[in-house]
Scaffold this active site. Structure first.
Site, PDB file in Angstrom:
ATOM      1  N   SER A  88       0.907  -1.093  -0.018  1.00  0.00           N
ATOM      2  CA  SER A  88      -0.037   0.016  -0.112  1.00  0.00           C
ATOM      3  C   SER A  88       0.862   1.252   0.112  1.00  0.00           C
ATOM      4  O   SER A  88       1.875   1.266   0.444  1.00  0.00           O
ATOM      5  CB  SER A  88      -0.878   0.016   1.216  1.00  0.00           C
ATOM      6  OG  SER A  88      -1.615   1.042   1.499  1.00  0.00           O
ATOM      7  N   TYR A 109      -1.830  -0.472  10.134  1.00  0.00           N
ATOM      8  CA  TYR A 109      -2.246  -1.099   8.789  1.00  0.00           C
ATOM      9  C   TYR A 109      -0.901  -0.479   7.902  1.00  0.00           C
ATOM     10  O   TYR A 109      -0.253  -1.646   7.337  1.00  0.00           O
ATOM     11  CB  TYR A 109      -3.359  -0.293   8.255  1.00  0.00           C
ATOM     12  CG  TYR A 109      -3.766  -0.694   6.663  1.00  0.00           C
ATOM     13  CD1 TYR A 109      -4.027  -1.744   6.126  1.00  0.00           C
ATOM     14  CD2 TYR A 109      -3.147   0.330   5.675  1.00  0.00           C
ATOM     15  CE1 TYR A 109      -4.297  -2.122   4.903  1.00  0.00           C
ATOM     16  CE2 TYR A 109      -3.256  -0.155   4.229  1.00  0.00           C
ATOM     17  CZ  TYR A 109      -3.768  -1.280   3.816  1.00  0.00           C
ATOM     18  OH  TYR A 109      -3.926  -1.348   2.550  1.00  0.00           O
TER      19      TYR A 109
HETATM   20  P1  NAP Z   1     -11.591  -5.780  -0.275  1.00  0.00           P
HETATM   21  O1  NAP Z   1     -12.413  -5.322  -1.234  1.00  0.00           O
HETATM   22  O2  NAP Z   1     -12.013  -5.368   1.189  1.00  0.00           O
HETATM   23  O3  NAP Z   1     -11.376  -7.366  -0.296  1.00  0.00           O
HETATM   24  C1  NAP Z   1     -10.589  -8.022   0.535  1.00  0.00           C
HETATM   25  C2  NAP Z   1     -10.359  -9.441   0.181  1.00  0.00           C
HETATM   26  O4  NAP Z   1      -9.818 -10.135   1.328  1.00  0.00           O
HETATM   27  C3  NAP Z   1     -11.574 -10.150   0.042  1.00  0.00           C
HETATM   28  O5  NAP Z   1     -11.826 -11.025  -0.864  1.00  0.00           O
HETATM   29  C4  NAP Z   1     -11.460 -10.827   1.609  1.00  0.00           C
HETATM   30  O6  NAP Z   1     -12.578 -12.005   1.766  1.00  0.00           O
HETATM   31  C5  NAP Z   1     -10.214 -11.103   1.693  1.00  0.00           C
HETATM   32  N1  NAP Z   1      -9.777 -11.448   3.086  1.00  0.00           N
HETATM   33  C6  NAP Z   1     -10.000 -10.592   4.204  1.00  0.00           C
HETATM   34  N2  NAP Z   1      -9.396 -11.337   5.440  1.00  0.00           N
HETATM   35  C7  NAP Z   1      -9.254 -12.511   4.845  1.00  0.00           C
HETATM   36  C8  NAP Z   1      -8.304 -13.594   5.642  1.00  0.00           C
HETATM   37  N3  NAP Z   1      -8.147 -13.493   6.743  1.00  0.00           N
HETATM   38  N4  NAP Z   1      -8.140 -14.681   4.852  1.00  0.00           N
HETATM   39  C9  NAP Z   1      -8.283 -14.732   3.651  1.00  0.00           C
HETATM   40  N5  NAP Z   1      -8.901 -13.679   2.819  1.00  0.00           N
HETATM   41  C10 NAP Z   1      -9.305 -12.573   3.531  1.00  0.00           C
HETATM   42  O7  NAP Z   1      -9.993  -5.174  -0.077  1.00  0.00           O
HETATM   43  P2  NAP Z   1      -9.428  -4.512  -1.352  1.00  0.00           P
HETATM   44  O8  NAP Z   1      -9.594  -2.986  -1.183  1.00  0.00           O
HETATM   45  O9  NAP Z   1      -9.583  -5.085  -2.701  1.00  0.00           O
HETATM   46  O10 NAP Z   1      -8.004  -4.933  -0.920  1.00  0.00           O
HETATM   47  C11 NAP Z   1      -6.968  -5.857  -1.542  1.00  0.00           C
HETATM   48  C12 NAP Z   1      -5.586  -5.602  -1.002  1.00  0.00           C
HETATM   49  O11 NAP Z   1      -5.166  -4.248  -1.440  1.00  0.00           O
HETATM   50  C13 NAP Z   1      -5.381  -5.593   0.709  1.00  0.00           C
HETATM   51  O12 NAP Z   1      -4.278  -6.251   0.878  1.00  0.00           O
HETATM   52  C14 NAP Z   1      -5.300  -4.036   0.940  1.00  0.00           C
HETATM   53  O13 NAP Z   1      -4.637  -3.712   2.005  1.00  0.00           O
HETATM   54  C15 NAP Z   1      -4.664  -3.658  -0.463  1.00  0.00           C
HETATM   55  N6  NAP Z   1      -4.987  -2.085  -0.527  1.00  0.00           N
HETATM   56  C16 NAP Z   1      -6.374  -1.703  -0.772  1.00  0.00           C
HETATM   57  C17 NAP Z   1      -6.426  -0.090  -1.034  1.00  0.00           C
HETATM   58  C18 NAP Z   1      -7.599   0.530  -1.194  1.00  0.00           C
HETATM   59  O14 NAP Z   1      -7.831   1.536  -1.280  1.00  0.00           O
HETATM   60  N7  NAP Z   1      -8.735  -0.348  -1.514  1.00  0.00           N
HETATM   61  C19 NAP Z   1      -5.251   0.673  -1.132  1.00  0.00           C
HETATM   62  C20 NAP Z   1      -3.850   0.080  -0.974  1.00  0.00           C
HETATM   63  C21 NAP Z   1      -3.672  -1.362  -0.594  1.00  0.00           C
HETATM   64  P3  NAP Z   1     -14.014 -11.992   1.949  1.00  0.00           P
HETATM   65  O15 NAP Z   1     -14.935 -11.780   0.878  1.00  0.00           O
HETATM   66  O16 NAP Z   1     -14.499 -13.557   2.439  1.00  0.00           O
HETATM   67  O17 NAP Z   1     -14.355 -11.224   3.106  1.00  0.00           O
END
Ligand code: NAP
Length: 243
Positions: A138, A152
């Site tokens: 991130s 985080y």
């Molecule tokens: P999201 O839409 O909330 O999706 C999160 C995913 O992770 C879901 O598939 C969820 O599964 C899964 N998950 C959560 N806890 C888990 C666990 N303990 N074991 C296995 N799977 C788990 O998140 P996103 O925004 O796409 O984020 C994806 C990655 O990008 C993350 O690492 C996040 O930190 C990073 N990121 C995101 C942003 C942003 O602004 N969105 C920015 C920088 C980095 P379920 O559907 O079953 O809950």
């Protein structure tokens, strides 16, 4: 080349977009999720519509026994893996560090850092020459996320360090390890952290004037998995609209 890819947290958001993008390249995909089975099956159906083999596997990446079973099932159904995406991640409600509970910090570091390490370890044990690991870090690492979630940001800084070290360990085996560092991206993660309005509230702070979409992050992950990135390892690639 056809590949078999395991993506953690692929039921929604960036992981889902990456899974569908992998399927469009003809790669078979293991879609890991933790709780939302319907969303995972929806991602699988979208991948299958591209004509590839896709499977959903439930596993909590912070649990060693479940990670071992995840990799066993993925290899059992898809064959030897060519790539692993360490994408599963969570945020906690926005707060100042002085107000963090132990349980909150254990959850954030347990899923984001320990989960990435457990999955990276299994990938290191199982991938063959030519394989690739991509971690989703991130841009919070460069910012520190004060009054929101320093835990985080720090959990992702550890992931960057994992990538730097493991890329050097695995380079002699011709296994590449890289990170993509998204900026603000429109996904459910903000609502799950108690801030459904976060994207709208913060977009004006981004030099490009808007948040990114999951489909704008996935291509960077897919390129790093691909043979086109054959000399790229140990890289931390910002995809953040200059944030
Ligand atoms: P999201 O839409 O909330 O999706 C999160 C995913 O992770 C879901 O598939 C969820 O599964 C899964 N998950 C959560 N806890 C888990 C666990 N303990 N074991 C296995 N799977 C788990 O998140 P996103 O925004 O796409 O984020 C994806 C990655 O990008 C993350 O690492 C996040 O930190 C990073 N990121 C995101 C942003 C942003 O602004 N969105 C920015 C920088 C980095 P379920 O559907 O079953 O809950």
């Amino acid at each position: 080349m056809t590949k078999a890819i395991l993506i953690t947290g692929a039921s929604r958001g960036i992981g889902r977009a990456t899974a569908i993008g992998a399927a469009r390249r003809g790669w078979s995909v293991a879609v890991n999720y933790q709780g939302d089975a319907a969303a995972a099956e929806d991602t699988v159906a979208a991948c299958e519509a591209e004509g590839v083999l896709a499977i959903a596997i439930r596993a909590d990446v912070s649990r060693e026994d479940e990670v071992l079973a995840l990799f066993d099932q993925a290899e059992g159904r898809l064959g030897s893996l060519n790539g692993v995406v360490l994408n599963a991640g969570v945020v906690a409600p926005a707060a100042a560090l002085a107000d963090y509970t132990l349980e909150r910090m254990q959850r954030v570091f347990g899923i984001n850092t320990l989960g990435a390490f457990l999955c990276a370890r299994e990938a290191a044990r199982r991938l063959k020459a030519g394989g690739a690991i991509v971690a989703v870090s991130s841009s919070a690492v460069r910012i520190g996320s004060p009054n929101e979630y320093i835990d985080y940001a720090a959990s992702k800084a550890a992931v960057d360090c994992l990538v730097l070290g493991l890329s050097k360990e695995l380079a002699p085996r011709n296994i590449r390890v890289n990170a993509v560092r998204p900026g603000l991206v429109e996904t459910d993660i903000h609502a799950s952290g108690g801030r459904p309005d976060r994207v709208a509230a913060m977009s004006s702070l981004i030099p490009m004037g808007r948040a990114g979409l999951p489909g704008e992050i996935a291509p960077a992950i897919l390129w790093l998995l691909s043979d086109e990135a054959s000399y790229t390892t140990g890289a931390l690639l910002d995809v953040s609209g200059a944030r």
